[in-house]
Design a protein around this motif. Structure first.
Motif, short mmCIF file in Angstrom:
data_model
loop_
_atom_site.label_atom_id
_atom_site.label_comp_id
_atom_site.label_asym_id
_atom_site.label_seq_id
_atom_site.Cartn_x
_atom_site.Cartn_y
_atom_site.Cartn_z
N UNK A 193 0.81 -1.21 0.00
CA UNK A 193 0.00 0.00 0.00
C UNK A 193 0.85 1.27 0.00
N UNK A 194 2.15 1.11 0.25
CA UNK A 194 3.07 2.24 0.16
C UNK A 194 4.29 1.78 -0.63
N UNK A 195 4.63 2.54 -1.66
CA UNK A 195 5.81 2.25 -2.47
C UNK A 195 6.82 3.36 -2.22
N UNK A 196 7.97 2.99 -1.68
CA UNK A 196 9.01 3.96 -1.35
C UNK A 196 10.12 3.92 -2.38
N UNK A 197 10.15 4.90 -3.26
CA UNK A 197 11.23 5.02 -4.24
C UNK A 197 12.41 5.66 -3.51
N UNK A 198 13.37 4.82 -3.12
CA UNK A 198 14.44 5.26 -2.25
C UNK A 198 15.75 5.37 -3.03
N UNK A 199 15.73 6.15 -4.09
CA UNK A 199 16.91 6.29 -4.93
C UNK A 199 17.39 7.74 -5.02
N UNK A 200 16.55 8.68 -4.66
CA UNK A 200 16.89 10.08 -4.81
C UNK A 200 16.84 10.57 -6.25
N UNK A 201 16.41 9.69 -7.15
CA UNK A 201 16.37 10.00 -8.58
C UNK A 201 14.93 10.33 -8.98
N UNK A 202 14.69 11.54 -9.42
CA UNK A 202 13.33 11.96 -9.75
C UNK A 202 12.79 11.22 -10.97
N UNK A 203 13.69 10.79 -11.85
CA UNK A 203 13.24 10.00 -13.00
C UNK A 203 12.66 8.67 -12.53
N UNK A 204 13.23 8.09 -11.47
CA UNK A 204 12.69 6.84 -10.91
C UNK A 204 11.30 7.08 -10.32
N UNK A 205 11.12 8.22 -9.67
CA UNK A 205 9.81 8.57 -9.13
C UNK A 205 8.79 8.64 -10.25
N UNK A 206 9.16 9.27 -11.35
CA UNK A 206 8.25 9.39 -12.49
C UNK A 206 7.93 8.03 -13.10
N UNK A 207 8.93 7.16 -13.20
CA UNK A 207 8.72 5.83 -13.77
C UNK A 207 7.79 4.99 -12.90
N UNK A 208 7.98 5.08 -11.59
CA UNK A 208 7.12 4.35 -10.66
C UNK A 208 5.68 4.86 -10.77
N UNK A 209 5.52 6.17 -10.79
CA UNK A 209 4.19 6.75 -10.90
C UNK A 209 3.51 6.36 -12.21
N UNK A 210 4.27 6.36 -13.29
CA UNK A 210 3.69 5.98 -14.58
C UNK A 210 3.19 4.54 -14.54
N UNK A 211 3.97 3.64 -13.93
CA UNK A 211 3.55 2.24 -13.83
C UNK A 211 2.31 2.10 -12.94
N UNK A 212 2.27 2.84 -11.86
CA UNK A 212 1.10 2.83 -10.99
C UNK A 212 -0.14 3.23 -11.78
N UNK A 213 -0.01 4.28 -12.57
CA UNK A 213 -1.14 4.75 -13.37
C UNK A 213 -1.54 3.74 -14.43
N UNK A 214 -0.55 3.10 -15.05
CA UNK A 214 -0.86 2.08 -16.06
C UNK A 214 -1.66 0.93 -15.46
N UNK A 215 -1.39 0.63 -14.18
CA UNK A 215 -2.09 -0.46 -13.49
C UNK A 215 -3.38 0.03 -12.83
N UNK A 216 -3.72 1.28 -13.04
CA UNK A 216 -4.94 1.88 -12.46
C UNK A 216 -4.99 1.70 -10.95
N UNK A 217 -3.83 1.91 -10.32
CA UNK A 217 -3.71 1.67 -8.88
C UNK A 217 -3.45 2.96 -8.09
N UNK A 218 -3.61 4.11 -8.74
CA UNK A 218 -3.24 5.36 -8.06
C UNK A 218 -4.05 5.60 -6.79
N UNK A 219 -5.29 5.15 -6.77
CA UNK A 219 -6.12 5.36 -5.58
C UNK A 219 -5.88 4.30 -4.50
N UNK A 220 -5.07 3.29 -4.84
CA UNK A 220 -4.85 2.17 -3.92
C UNK A 220 -3.53 2.26 -3.17
#
Length: 267
Positions: A193-220
């Motif tokens: 229920x919590x995904x911690x992108x622990x890399x300090x890389x904003x591109x990784x944050x964007x990639x994780x968010x994009x995958x979350x959206x692709x899986x329609x899981x943003x509200x979860x």
């Protein structure tokens, strides 16, 4: 070993003095309970005018000390450091919370790296500043990179937690053994229920968010971000989609809130 102060104060050892405690810059007061406990241990009468988490202004009198000479010296060694360190942390936490402006949660998990003797003090100070010292309220399980590496994968790590259905599962995403996208998919499929992108890389944050959206899981799920995050980064990272920001060194290693103790009269 003889304490040199016993000799220095020999002629006035039985005189009691009144000293005042003053804040030398504005901030948030913390360490109150620890300071009062230490004062009691030393036989010092400490009266604080502010409570834990209260704001203090520059030049404000925040307390009285009534003690014998050696105790006054001990107060400068023990009480001042406790209040100054905790208040510095609380002040930094408050600054981060204000910058977040309610758009993102502020967490400081770096208390875990502090010496055991001050962990309670640091946790209390983080809370006094309005931030959290855990990524979410218990019951929760945080699966970091070492849990995941030892158990084989994010999927296996989450599978090992099935006997804790009431615990919120937080998973560290680092993109080491699999891509950010693959790790994100495994975490969501496994019930994190919590995904911690622990890399300090904003591109990784964007990639994780994009995958979350692709899986329609943003509200979860909530998306957390860490890795040398600075207070000045908070507004932008909130705009980039982070729900939780973990700020470590800028909070727990914050400068002391300068305080001074001045003897003003003999009682």
């Amino acid at each position: 070993m003889t304490d040199i102060r016993d000799t220095i104060f020999a002629k006035i050892a039985q005189k009691k003095y009144h000293a005042v405690l003053t804040a030398e810059r504005p901030g948030i007061l913390s360490g109150v309970d620890a300071a009062l406990l230490k004062a009691a241990e030393l036989g010092i009468q400490l009266e604080l005018f502010k409570k834990e988490g209260d704001p203090v202004s520059q030049g404000e009198y925040i307390g009285n000390v009534h003690a014998y000479p050696k105790q006054i010296a001990l107060a400068e060694e023990c009480l001042m450091g406790t209040l100054a360190k905790a208040s510095g942390i609380a002040t930094a936490a408050k600054t981060a919370v204000q910058l977040a402006d309610g758009k993102v949660e502020i967490v400081s998990g770096s208390w875990k790296k502090m010496p055991p003797q001050i962990k309670d003090l640091v946790r209390s100070a983080i809370t006094a500043g309005g931030a959290s010292f855990r990524i979410t309220a218990p019951p929760m399980i945080y699966l970091d990179k070492n849990f995941i590496r030892m158990l084989g994968s994010i999927s296996e790590a989450l599978s090992a937690c099935t006997s804790f259905p009431d615990h919120t599962k937080a998973v560290q995403i680092r993109g080491r053994d699999h891509s950010i996208e693959e790790e994100t998919g495994q975490a969501i499929a496994g019930g994190a229920r919590i995904l911690m992108v622990d890399t300090g890389n904003r591109a990784d944050l964007a990639r994780c968010l994009q995958k979350i959206n692709e899986l329609h899981a943003r509200n979860d799920v909530k998306l957390a971000f860490a890795g040398n995050v600075k207070c000045r980064d908070i507004p932008e990272l909130a705009r980039l989609g982070a729900d939780i920001l973990c700020i470590g060194k800028e909070i727990v290693d914050a400068p002391l809130l300068d305080l001074k103790l001045d003897v003003i009269m003999e009682e």
